[in-house]
Scaffold this motif. Structure first.
Motif, PDB file in Angstrom:
ATOM      1  N   ARG A  68      89.495  66.213 117.027  1.00 17.81           N
ATOM      2  CA  ARG A  68      88.161  66.730 117.325  1.00 17.81           C
ATOM      3  C   ARG A  68      87.103  65.650 117.150  1.00 17.81           C
ATOM      4  O   ARG A  68      86.074  65.661 117.823  1.00 17.81           O
ATOM      5  N   GLY A  69      87.345  64.754 116.198  1.00 19.20           N
ATOM      6  CA  GLY A  69      86.448  63.610 116.045  1.00 19.20           C
ATOM      7  C   GLY A  69      85.307  63.777 115.085  1.00 19.20           C
ATOM      8  O   GLY A  69      84.578  62.820 114.811  1.00 19.20           O
ATOM      9  N   TRP A  70      85.090  64.959 114.515  1.00 21.98           N
ATOM     10  CA  TRP A  70      84.020  65.149 113.520  1.00 21.98           C
ATOM     11  C   TRP A  70      84.441  66.249 112.548  1.00 21.98           C
ATOM     12  O   TRP A  70      85.288  67.086 112.857  1.00 21.98           O
ATOM     13  N   SER A  71      83.854  66.206 111.346  1.00 20.13           N
ATOM     14  CA  SER A  71      84.180  67.199 110.327  1.00 20.13           C
ATOM     15  C   SER A  71      82.967  67.432 109.432  1.00 20.13           C
ATOM     16  O   SER A  71      82.138  66.539 109.244  1.00 20.13           O
ATOM     17  N   ALA A  72      82.857  68.638 108.897  1.00 20.39           N
ATOM     18  CA  ALA A  72      81.808  68.996 107.940  1.00 20.39           C
ATOM     19  C   ALA A  72      82.405  70.040 107.006  1.00 20.39           C
ATOM     20  O   ALA A  72      82.558  71.207 107.380  1.00 20.39           O
ATOM     21  N   ILE A  73      82.779  69.618 105.792  1.00 19.60           N
ATOM     22  CA  ILE A  73      83.535  70.469 104.874  1.00 19.60           C
ATOM     23  C   ILE A  73      82.824  70.587 103.528  1.00 19.60           C
ATOM     24  O   ILE A  73      82.695  69.595 102.805  1.00 19.60           O
ATOM     25  N   PRO A  74      82.364  71.774 103.148  1.00 20.49           N
ATOM     26  CA  PRO A  74      81.882  71.975 101.773  1.00 20.49           C
ATOM     27  C   PRO A  74      83.050  71.911 100.797  1.00 20.49           C
ATOM     28  O   PRO A  74      84.106  72.519 101.039  1.00 20.49           O
ATOM     29  N   VAL A  75      82.873  71.174  99.698  1.00 20.81           N
ATOM     30  CA  VAL A  75      83.885  71.059  98.647  1.00 20.81           C
ATOM     31  C   VAL A  75      83.208  71.492  97.352  1.00 20.81           C
ATOM     32  O   VAL A  75      82.390  70.751  96.790  1.00 20.81           O
ATOM     33  N   THR A 121      83.158  64.826  90.052  1.00 22.78           N
ATOM     34  CA  THR A 121      82.456  65.526  88.971  1.00 22.78           C
ATOM     35  C   THR A 121      81.673  66.746  89.419  1.00 22.78           C
ATOM     36  O   THR A 121      81.286  67.568  88.585  1.00 22.78           O
ATOM     37  N   GLY A 122      81.399  66.866  90.719  1.00 20.27           N
ATOM     38  CA  GLY A 122      80.601  67.994  91.174  1.00 20.27           C
ATOM     39  C   GLY A 122      80.846  68.324  92.633  1.00 20.27           C
ATOM     40  O   GLY A 122      81.616  67.652  93.332  1.00 20.27           O
ATOM     41  N   SER A 123      80.196  69.374  93.095  1.00 23.90           N
ATOM     42  CA  SER A 123      80.343  69.834  94.481  1.00 23.90           C
ATOM     43  C   SER A 123      79.707  68.843  95.445  1.00 23.90           C
ATOM     44  O   SER A 123      78.710  68.183  95.119  1.00 23.90           O
ATOM     45  N   TYR A 124      80.266  68.751  96.646  1.00 24.13           N
ATOM     46  CA  TYR A 124      79.714  67.831  97.650  1.00 24.13           C
ATOM     47  C   TYR A 124      80.025  68.345  99.047  1.00 24.13           C
ATOM     48  O   TYR A 124      80.923  69.183  99.254  1.00 24.13           O
ATOM     49  N   LEU A 125      79.279  67.833 100.010  1.00 22.87           N
ATOM     50  CA  LEU A 125      79.513  68.123 101.414  1.00 22.87           C
ATOM     51  C   LEU A 125      80.145  66.895 102.047  1.00 22.87           C
ATOM     52  O   LEU A 125      79.574  65.801 101.999  1.00 22.87           O
ATOM     53  N   PHE A 126      81.335  67.065 102.611  1.00 19.65           N
ATOM     54  CA  PHE A 126      82.061  65.969 103.250  1.00 19.65           C
ATOM     55  C   PHE A 126      81.750  66.006 104.738  1.00 19.65           C
ATOM     56  O   PHE A 126      82.058  66.992 105.430  1.00 19.65           O
ATOM     57  N   VAL A 127      81.122  64.942 105.245  1.00 14.07           N
ATOM     58  CA  VAL A 127      80.718  64.894 106.649  1.00 14.07           C
ATOM     59  C   VAL A 127      81.195  63.579 107.262  1.00 14.07           C
ATOM     60  O   VAL A 127      80.748  62.495 106.866  1.00 14.07           O
ATOM     61  N   ASN A 128      82.129  63.683 108.202  1.00  9.69           N
ATOM     62  CA  ASN A 128      82.594  62.518 108.957  1.00  9.69           C
ATOM     63  C   ASN A 128      82.951  61.329 108.066  1.00  9.69           C
ATOM     64  O   ASN A 128      82.553  60.193 108.318  1.00  9.69           O
ATOM     65  N   GLY A 129      83.695  61.617 107.000  1.00 12.99           N
ATOM     66  CA  GLY A 129      84.176  60.555 106.131  1.00 12.99           C
ATOM     67  C   GLY A 129      83.249  60.182 105.002  1.00 12.99           C
ATOM     68  O   GLY A 129      83.601  59.322 104.189  1.00 12.99           O
ATOM     69  N   LYS A 130      82.081  60.820 104.910  1.00 11.65           N
ATOM     70  CA  LYS A 130      81.110  60.472 103.864  1.00 11.65           C
ATOM     71  C   LYS A 130      80.865  61.658 102.950  1.00 11.65           C
ATOM     72  O   LYS A 130      80.963  62.818 103.353  1.00 11.65           O
ATOM     73  N   LYS A 131      80.523  61.373 101.708  1.00 16.14           N
ATOM     74  CA  LYS A 131      80.304  62.379 100.668  1.00 16.14           C
ATOM     75  C   LYS A 131      78.810  62.503 100.373  1.00 16.14           C
ATOM     76  O   LYS A 131      78.140  61.509 100.087  1.00 16.14           O
ATOM     77  N   PHE A 132      78.306  63.735 100.449  1.00 16.78           N
ATOM     78  CA  PHE A 132      76.907  64.018 100.130  1.00 16.78           C
ATOM     79  C   PHE A 132      76.886  65.049  99.001  1.00 16.78           C
ATOM     80  O   PHE A 132      77.342  66.177  99.172  1.00 16.78           O
ATOM     81  N   ASP A 133      76.359  64.651  97.842  1.00 18.69           N
ATOM     82  CA  ASP A 133      76.359  65.541  96.682  1.00 18.69           C
ATOM     83  C   ASP A 133      75.373  66.689  96.863  1.00 18.69           C
ATOM     84  O   ASP A 133      74.252  66.499  97.336  1.00 18.69           O
TER      85      ASP A 133
END
Length: 383
Positions: free
Chosen positions: A158-165, A75-87
């Motif tokens: 690489r083992g880690w990720s941080a993706i704005p969605v 439903t909204g934008s989130y930051l995806f960090v190492n498999g977890k979603k942060f709104d």
């Protein structure tokens, strides 16, 4: 003058040459008719299970994912960090710097909080929004669960990720069901130009490692002549966001996107949009995954389903059974895809749209890329 009486045997002898000529003409005519169109290779069903014979548990999971595509509602934008979603609670100017997110504890904090609690093993802050590639996500790639399968696994070395969605609106495009069957048995999504349409999409902001991983999951292989998708840059777009792109401008005229090489599925003379994607299609009515599988099943019913597949899929009915058959046997998937793509509508932009397309990576010919590990159909390995 005396005429000898014609016996039945003599009459038959005179008819034989005429019958032979008639049959020869008929066969010649039949041959010319068949050659009027391209020959169709018959689909040969497997008589035994392939080497990769999924368990009932694997079948259940695949069928569930097929019918759930494109997965959970976002439903909204989130930051995806190492498999977890942060709104995000505020996108700010930069989704990786001054934007505000909500932590697991429900506490708002700025994205740069990761400087004190780094997501990287070295403690280095991930790249800012302006240093990332903007990629339009319109199908599964907008969903946290899909991103987790791609980035929160051993396959992302690489083992880690941080993706704005970031949530956005895309003008003049519909999100339609594509013209090939995915490994789970579902039809994936693709873009289709339609003047006056509007679709909700998400912008994934990827750094170089994340982009290369996404390429691999979308079937891009520099050494392959076939691919499921190609990676393109579209300019002249009408994209609107709420910010977070690294500037004050909330409008974006240029972005990258994965475009399905098979095109949009055409069934019953028309294309159909994904029911789970918000927006206003103008030419392609919305259909759920269940509905589009039921529709296309009629188009590919000539593909034989062997008895061993029928046995594996006996617990399922309707669209679930269709997805099961497509998943269990790669030859059924390939055969059904070949039938469906005969009437597909390939991606195209009319000159008057003002939108320009440039291929950046990936082959434009539809088919399995060289990096695809399978399972494959020996008779039709390219689909």
């Amino acid at each position: 003058m005396h005429h000898p009486r014609r016996t039945p045997r003599r009459r038959l002898a005179r008819l034989v040459p005429l019958l032979a000529l008639f049959l020869l003409a008929a066969l010649s005519g039949a041959g010319s008719t068949a050659s009027a169109g391209p020959p169709t290779a018959p689909h040969t069903a497997r008589t035994a299970p392939p080497e990769h014979d999924p368990t009932p548990e694997q079948i259940k999971e695949a069928v569930g994912r097929a019918l759930a595509y494109p997965y959970e509602d976002v439903t909204g934008s989130y930051l995806f960090v190492n498999g977890k979603k942060f709104d995000y609670t505020d996108l700010g100017r930069d989704a990786m710097r001054d934007a505000r997110i909500r932590t697991d504890e429900g506490t708002p904090t700025v994205a740069e909080h990761f400087r004190r609690h780094p997501v990287t093993p070295t403690g280095k802050l991930p790249p800012a929004a302006k240093d990332r590639t903007v990629v339009i996500a319109y199908g599964a790639n907008r969903a946290p669960s899909a991103l987790a399968r791609k980035y929160a696994s051993a396959n992302f070395k690489r083992g880690w990720s941080a993706i704005p969605v970031l949530k956005a609106k895309l003008k003049d495009f519909e999100i339609t069901h594509a013209s090939h069957y995915y490994g789970n048995g579902n039809l994936p999504a693709t873009l289709r130009y339609a003047k006056g349409a509007e679709s909700e999409v998400f912008l994934t902001l990827l750094d170089e490692d994340e982009l290369q991983r996404m390429h691999a999951t979308e079937g891009l292989d520099a050494h392959s002549t076939r691919s499921w998708y190609h990676f393109a840059e579209l300019s002249g777009l009408g994209l609107e966001t709420a910010g977070g792109l690294g500037s004050r401008d909330t409008r974006l005229g240029r972005a990258h996107v994965y475009i399905d090489n098979y095109g949009s599925a055409v069934t019953g003379g028309r294309t159909y949009s994904l029911e789970k994607v918000r927006g206003t299609p103008v030419q392609s009515p919305k259909q759920s995954q269940r509905q589009i599988l039921d529709r296309t099943a009629r188009d590919v019913e000539s593909v034989e389903v062997p008895s061993w597949v029928q046995k594996r899929c006996r617990p399922y009915q309707g669209a679930e059974r269709f997805a099961c058959e497509t998943y269990v046997d790669p030859c059924i998937r390939a055969g059904r895809t070949e039938r469906l793509m005969r009437h597909s509508e390939l991606f195209a932009l009319p000159p008057e749209s003002g939108i320009r397309h440039r291929t950046v990576a990936g082959a434009r010919v539809p088919g399995n890329p060289g990096i695809y590990p399978g399972p494959l159909c020996p008779e039709i390995p390219h689909h």
